[in-house]
Motif scaffolding. Structure first.
Motif, PDB file in Angstrom:
ATOM      1  N   TYR A 125      18.384 -67.114  39.166  1.00  0.00           N
ATOM      2  CA  TYR A 125      17.310 -66.212  38.768  1.00  0.00           C
ATOM      3  C   TYR A 125      16.030 -66.995  38.510  1.00  0.00           C
ATOM      4  O   TYR A 125      14.948 -66.593  38.938  1.00  0.00           O
ATOM      5  N   THR A 126      16.138 -68.135  37.832  1.00  0.00           N
ATOM      6  CA  THR A 126      14.959 -68.980  37.601  1.00  0.00           C
ATOM      7  C   THR A 126      14.378 -69.442  38.934  1.00  0.00           C
ATOM      8  O   THR A 126      13.162 -69.395  39.145  1.00  0.00           O
ATOM      9  N   VAL A 147      14.885 -68.405  29.815  1.00  0.00           N
ATOM     10  CA  VAL A 147      14.760 -67.368  30.841  1.00  0.00           C
ATOM     11  C   VAL A 147      15.876 -66.367  30.602  1.00  0.00           C
ATOM     12  O   VAL A 147      17.043 -66.749  30.481  1.00  0.00           O
ATOM     13  N   LEU A 197      12.554 -66.500  40.465  1.00  0.00           N
ATOM     14  CA  LEU A 197      11.278 -66.233  39.798  1.00  0.00           C
ATOM     15  C   LEU A 197      10.204 -67.214  40.269  1.00  0.00           C
ATOM     16  O   LEU A 197       9.073 -66.819  40.564  1.00  0.00           O
ATOM     17  N   ILE A 216       7.047 -63.808  24.027  1.00  0.00           N
ATOM     18  CA  ILE A 216       7.796 -63.151  25.095  1.00  0.00           C
ATOM     19  C   ILE A 216       6.820 -62.657  26.143  1.00  0.00           C
ATOM     20  O   ILE A 216       5.865 -61.949  25.820  1.00  0.00           O
ATOM     21  N   THR A 217       7.054 -63.018  27.409  1.00  0.00           N
ATOM     22  CA  THR A 217       6.156 -62.617  28.488  1.00  0.00           C
ATOM     23  C   THR A 217       6.874 -62.686  29.827  1.00  0.00           C
ATOM     24  O   THR A 217       7.912 -63.327  29.959  1.00  0.00           O
ATOM     25  N   HIS A 218       6.286 -62.037  30.824  1.00  0.00           N
ATOM     26  CA  HIS A 218       6.726 -62.174  32.205  1.00  0.00           C
ATOM     27  C   HIS A 218       5.790 -63.105  32.972  1.00  0.00           C
ATOM     28  O   HIS A 218       6.005 -63.370  34.149  1.00  0.00           O
ATOM     29  N   ASN A 219       4.756 -63.595  32.333  1.00  0.00           N
ATOM     30  CA  ASN A 219       3.723 -64.391  32.988  1.00  0.00           C
ATOM     31  C   ASN A 219       4.115 -65.873  32.989  1.00  0.00           C
ATOM     32  O   ASN A 219       3.881 -66.590  32.014  1.00  0.00           O
ATOM     33  N   LEU A 220       4.696 -66.331  34.086  1.00  0.00           N
ATOM     34  CA  LEU A 220       5.160 -67.723  34.160  1.00  0.00           C
ATOM     35  C   LEU A 220       4.014 -68.720  34.155  1.00  0.00           C
ATOM     36  O   LEU A 220       4.165 -69.840  33.664  1.00  0.00           O
ATOM     37  N   TYR A 267      17.812 -62.636  31.750  1.00  0.00           N
ATOM     38  CA  TYR A 267      18.042 -61.631  32.782  1.00  0.00           C
ATOM     39  C   TYR A 267      18.991 -60.593  32.210  1.00  0.00           C
ATOM     40  O   TYR A 267      20.068 -60.951  31.717  1.00  0.00           O
TER      41      TYR A 267
END
Length: 120
Positions: A43-44, A20, A47, A4-8, A22
């Motif tokens: 949303y994707t 993804v 991002l 799990i991360t926010h780093n694409l 939200y």
């Protein structure tokens, strides 16, 4: 392995399959190629548009307008609707099901070309 991360950028290097999320829900799921080269959920798309690019050095960063919903005060319908550039009236009325838009590529969006099969 679940990561799990926010780093694409990191996700693009290590993941074969990506989901993804939200506001606590999966909005899109598919292969790395699906998500990075053929995103279906707004949303994707947002991002990916917010990723810094070399040509943007020194300029303003792209952001996603609005604020995420407060925990315990989720909007009716699609949780991304208040921030979505493609919002339709039906988005505010009902949450779209996660449906297969292409083989192995799933999205929860009324706008996506959904085949309307429900995710397992």
């Amino acid at each position: 392995m679940l990561f799990i991360t926010h780093n694409l950028a990191l996700v693009s290097e290590i993941a074969d399959e990506i989901a993804v999320m939200y506001a606590g829900r999966i909005v899109e799921k598919g292969s790395r190629a699906d998500l990075f080269y053929d995103p279906m959920h707004p949303y994707t798309l947002s991002l990916l548009a917010a990723l810094p690019r070399e040509e943007d050095v020194g300029g303003p960063l792209t952001t996603i307008e609005g604020q995420p919903p407060a925990v315990g005060r989720m909007p009716q319908g699609c949780r991304f609707a208040p921030r979505c550039p493609f919002v339709q009236e039906r988005c505010r009325a009902a949450y779209p099901p996660l449906a297969e838009v292409a083989l192995g590529h799933w999205a929860a969006c009324w706008r996506a070309p959904l085949e309307r099969s429900v995710a397992p």
